[in-house]
Scaffold this motif. Structure first.
Motif, mmCIF file in Angstrom:
data_model
loop_
_atom_site.group_PDB
_atom_site.id
_atom_site.type_symbol
_atom_site.label_atom_id
_atom_site.label_comp_id
_atom_site.label_asym_id
_atom_site.label_seq_id
_atom_site.Cartn_x
_atom_site.Cartn_y
_atom_site.Cartn_z
ATOM 1 N N UNK A 128 21.491 27.813 146.644
ATOM 2 C CA UNK A 128 21.245 26.741 147.607
ATOM 3 C C UNK A 128 21.092 25.380 146.948
ATOM 4 N N UNK A 129 20.526 25.330 145.740
ATOM 5 C CA UNK A 129 20.157 24.044 145.170
ATOM 6 C C UNK A 129 20.864 23.691 143.865
ATOM 7 N N UNK A 130 21.338 24.681 143.105
ATOM 8 C CA UNK A 130 21.939 24.394 141.803
ATOM 9 C C UNK A 130 23.422 24.081 141.949
ATOM 10 N N UNK A 131 23.949 23.354 140.978
ATOM 11 C CA UNK A 131 25.383 23.083 140.937
ATOM 12 C C UNK A 131 26.136 24.396 140.753
ATOM 13 N N UNK A 132 27.321 24.544 141.344
ATOM 14 C CA UNK A 132 28.062 25.805 141.242
ATOM 15 C C UNK A 132 28.312 26.251 139.812
ATOM 16 N N UNK A 133 28.462 25.317 138.891
ATOM 17 C CA UNK A 133 28.747 25.683 137.502
ATOM 18 C C UNK A 133 27.492 26.006 136.708
ATOM 19 N N UNK A 134 26.304 25.874 137.320
ATOM 20 C CA UNK A 134 25.057 26.111 136.586
ATOM 21 C C UNK A 134 24.924 27.582 136.224
ATOM 22 N N UNK A 135 24.471 27.900 135.004
ATOM 23 C CA UNK A 135 24.278 29.308 134.622
ATOM 24 C C UNK A 135 23.115 29.914 135.387
ATOM 25 N N UNK A 136 23.100 31.251 135.580
ATOM 26 C CA UNK A 136 22.045 31.887 136.376
ATOM 27 C C UNK A 136 20.690 31.966 135.690
ATOM 28 N N UNK A 137 20.596 31.678 134.376
ATOM 29 C CA UNK A 137 19.306 31.729 133.683
ATOM 30 C C UNK A 137 18.566 33.033 133.965
ATOM 31 N N UNK A 138 19.020 34.148 133.400
ATOM 32 C CA UNK A 138 18.398 35.441 133.708
ATOM 33 C C UNK A 138 16.928 35.518 133.364
ATOM 34 N N UNK A 139 16.429 34.678 132.457
ATOM 35 C CA UNK A 139 15.005 34.759 132.111
ATOM 36 C C UNK A 139 14.124 34.055 133.130
ATOM 37 N N UNK A 140 14.722 33.286 134.004
ATOM 38 C CA UNK A 140 13.928 32.525 134.955
ATOM 39 C C UNK A 140 13.936 33.170 136.320
ATOM 40 N N UNK A 141 13.166 34.225 136.497
ATOM 41 C CA UNK A 141 13.160 34.949 137.777
ATOM 42 C C UNK A 141 11.726 35.154 138.212
ATOM 43 N N UNK A 142 11.319 34.472 139.273
ATOM 44 C CA UNK A 142 9.945 34.599 139.753
ATOM 45 C C UNK A 142 9.670 35.965 140.351
ATOM 46 N N UNK A 143 10.616 36.461 141.155
ATOM 47 C CA UNK A 143 10.318 37.566 142.054
ATOM 48 C C UNK A 143 10.103 38.880 141.319
ATOM 49 N N UNK A 144 11.025 39.239 140.452
ATOM 50 C CA UNK A 144 10.921 40.518 139.743
ATOM 51 C C UNK A 144 11.412 40.319 138.329
ATOM 52 N N UNK A 145 11.047 41.225 137.453
ATOM 53 C CA UNK A 145 11.594 41.165 136.105
ATOM 54 C C UNK A 145 13.041 41.649 136.156
ATOM 55 N N UNK A 146 13.844 41.231 135.199
ATOM 56 C CA UNK A 146 15.237 41.630 135.203
ATOM 57 C C UNK A 146 16.142 40.419 135.242
ATOM 58 N N UNK A 147 17.420 40.652 135.468
ATOM 59 C CA UNK A 147 18.392 39.574 135.380
ATOM 60 C C UNK A 147 18.868 39.149 136.749
ATOM 61 N N UNK A 148 19.390 37.927 136.806
ATOM 62 C CA UNK A 148 20.078 37.408 137.982
ATOM 63 C C UNK A 148 21.524 37.195 137.576
ATOM 64 N N UNK A 149 22.424 37.831 138.266
ATOM 65 C CA UNK A 149 23.825 37.772 137.869
ATOM 66 C C UNK A 149 24.567 36.686 138.628
ATOM 67 N N UNK A 150 25.699 36.282 138.067
ATOM 68 C CA UNK A 150 26.549 35.301 138.737
ATOM 69 C C UNK A 150 27.063 35.838 140.055
ATOM 70 N N UNK A 151 27.308 37.153 140.129
ATOM 71 C CA UNK A 151 27.795 37.768 141.362
ATOM 72 C C UNK A 151 26.772 37.630 142.484
#
Length: 590
Positions: free
Chosen positions: A507-530
């Motif tokens: 919703x807020x980041x530029x489309x080319x921005x990386x997902x930053x897998x270490x920055x996840x508030x909700x749960x531990x684990x990764x956030x993928x580009x998909x």
């Protein structure tokens, strides 16, 4: 003969002096109650992070941006519309957009005045025909409870709530004596403000309005006038809410799943309030006194109606609180029902039985005020927090009463927000879960009006550390049109809908921005580009796209009308928190 004549004036003077003494005593009880709650409230003064949510909205109003939490997105974060606008008025009058300090002072004043009005109304109910000696009874139950002291301030609408309930009942008591047309219409207008004080106070307002009609029994024309007077402001504001925000209820009602039924948790919430203070003991005594009062009033229909109205209203309000599962703040949502139920017996006429009851209540109140404390300061019982204890510990201040005390706890984040806003980089700023809880910045997409966006875990504090032209993304969904609608089960009212990073970045980041897998508030684990791509696609489809438009498109007449006519449907939309499920639901993708 001369002796008889001289004795008569002496007897009359003695009776007059006795009546004056009783009147002075009764008025002293009224003033003393107001003064005592003011002192106790001041000694436990504080504000909570949620109070700063009101302050942020007020800052936006005074900055000319309207009743929003951030520029470019219309979201109603304030449950109490009337409290928000009262704070805005106070901020305007005092030239102070930061109303954090004003909020607790105004709350304390309204609480004290409310106590005075409530006790005075009970005095008038008990001494209709002649001045009788009144003993403090139910008011001692309130004054013996530490949560009552603490929520005399807090920065929330609790002081306004107390004042409105007391003023409504005071007007109802007066009307049984003086039923003029002006008095009736003014009482109807005041009682009708209930839904603007808090939406759940619509129940109380309905009971009081019914009691008002039964007490005065006006003709049909005056009845219609009173109904119109009571409904005008709430209905007008509801039309504004639907057209401006595009939903039927304040957004916190969506976040907290206010339409759910959670009876077991609600009963646990009431027990969590009553248990530590042995509240059942004074309530049993007070109910015995109330039964005696009803017996004495049995022959006077209007008095009986006025005495029963707040008790019925309090019982209905308590039933609603139990139904929705209570609250995450210890005692807060149970206090209005307790206040209402005790109104008719805040003071009682002196008698032998009443004297015994008052002695029991005095002993209990003294012990409770001195010894009883809520044991679960860490919020470990039923997910219920001692909010004041928590924020005293978090801020390191025994009296956290202004925004600066809170902001200093997030000074590192404030420094980053200030630097990014000045730099012109237009960054999305949020914490990660990596070592050191690093602050992450990533490029923000185009089309956002703010200089930068910051993710707020402590929503109120985040609002205070960021200027009004920096946007706030609410991690918990209270101020986020998407997060508020997530289909999460209610575990802790108000704190059950975390906005995952996939939605945040989509919703807020530029489309080319990386997902930053270490920055996840909700749960531990990764956030993928998909996941991010799926969430971004979902936001562009069907109801999700229309929800975004209702909150973010410029407010033209057409947008207002579309918001108004679609508010009911929009309020009922729910969103799967999983981006892939949301994409299938709203975009029809298999």
């Amino acid at each position: 003969m001369d002796t008889a004549v001289s004795v008569a004036p002496a007897a009359v003077n003695a009776a007059r002096d006795s009546k004056a003494t009783r009147t002075r005593w009764n008025l002293t009880v009224v003033a003393g109650s107001a003064l005592l709650i003011a002192v106790l409230g001041y000694l436990t003064r504080w504000i909570c992070d949620d109070a700063l949510i009101f302050t942020r909205a007020v800052e936006q109003i005074l900055a000319g941006n309207g009743p929003v939490y951030q520029i470019g997105e219309r979201a109603e974060t304030s449950t109490s519309a009337l409290w928000q606008w009262l704070l805005a008025l106070a901020g305007f009058l005092f030239g102070q957009p930061d109303t954090s300090t004003i909020s607790w002072v105004l709350g304390l004043v309204l609480t004290a005045v409310g106590f005075g009005l409530a006790v005075d109304a009970a005095r008038r109910l008990h001494s209709r025909r002649h001045a009788t000696v009144l003993l403090p009874c139910g008011v001692l139950v309130l004054l013996g409870l530490r949560p009552v002291w603490e929520y005399a301030t807090s920065g929330l609408e609790t002081g306004l709530n107390t004042f409105w309930m007391a003023a409504s009942w005071w007007l109802l008591v007066r009307l049984r004596e003086r039923g003029s047309t002006k008095a009736l219409l003014f009482a109807a207008f005041t009682i009708g403000l209930g839904p603007l004080v808090r939406p759940d106070q619509a129940l109380v307002a309905a009971v009081f309005l019914a009691a008002l009609w039964l007490t005065v029994r006006p003709g049909w024309r005056l009845t219609l006038g009173a109904v119109g007077t009571a409904a005008t402001l709430p209905v007008a504001y509801e039309i504004f809410r639907m057209g401006f925000y595009g939903i039927v209820v304040p957004m916190p009602a969506l976040t907290k799943n206010a339409g759910e039924s959670m009876w077991p948790r609600g009963f646990a919430y009431v027990a969590d309030f009553a248990g530590p203070y042995l509240l059942w003991l004074p309530l049993a005594v007070v109910m015995f006194v109330f039964a005696g009062l009803l017996h004495r009033l049995g022959g006077r229909r209007t008095d009986l109606m006025v005495a029963l109205a707040p008790v019925v209203a309090g019982a209905l309000h308590l039933a609603y609180v139990v139904k929705v599962g209570g609250d995450y703040m210890h005692a807060r949502m149970a206090l209005p029902a307790l206040f209402l139920i005790l109104l008719p017996v805040l003071v009682v006429s002196r008698s032998k039985n009443a004297g015994v009851a008052v002695v029991v209540v005095v002993v209990w109140a003294s012990l409770c005020a001195g010894l009883c404390r809520y044991p679960a300061v860490d919020g470990s019982v039923h997910g219920i927090d001692d909010e004041r204890a928590y924020y005293v510990a978090w801020t390191g201040s025994s009296h956290p009463t202004d925004s600066a005390t809170y902001v200093q706890q997030l000074q590192r984040l404030k420094n980053v927000v200030t630097a990014e806003a000045v730099s012109g980089h237009r960054a999305l700023i949020y914490h990660g879960l990596g070592p050191g809880n690093d602050i992450i910045t990533t490029p923000m997409r185009t089309g956002i009006a703010e200089k930068a966006m910051v993710v707020g875990v402590y929503l109120g504090t985040a609002g205070m550390l960021a200027p009004t032209d920096v946007g706030i993304v609410d991690f918990w969904g209270l101020a986020n049109p998407i997060g508020a609608r997530f289909e999460f089960p209610t575990v802790k009212p108000g704190h059950s809908k975390p906005l995952g990073n996939a939605w945040l970045l989509a919703d807020y980041a530029a489309p080319a921005a990386p997902p930053h897998p270490s920055g996840n508030f909700a749960v531990s684990g990764t956030v993928t580009s998909e996941q991010v791509i799926a969430a971004r696609h979902a936001l562009s489809c069907g109801d999700l796209a229309e929800i975004q438009q209702s909150a973010r498109e410029p407010l033209t007449f057409k947008r207002f009308w579309d918001n108004l006519t679609g508010a009911w449907h929009r309020t009922r939309v729910t969103i799967p928190p999983d981006p892939f499920e949301a994409e299938r639901k709203f975009c029809g993708r298999p």
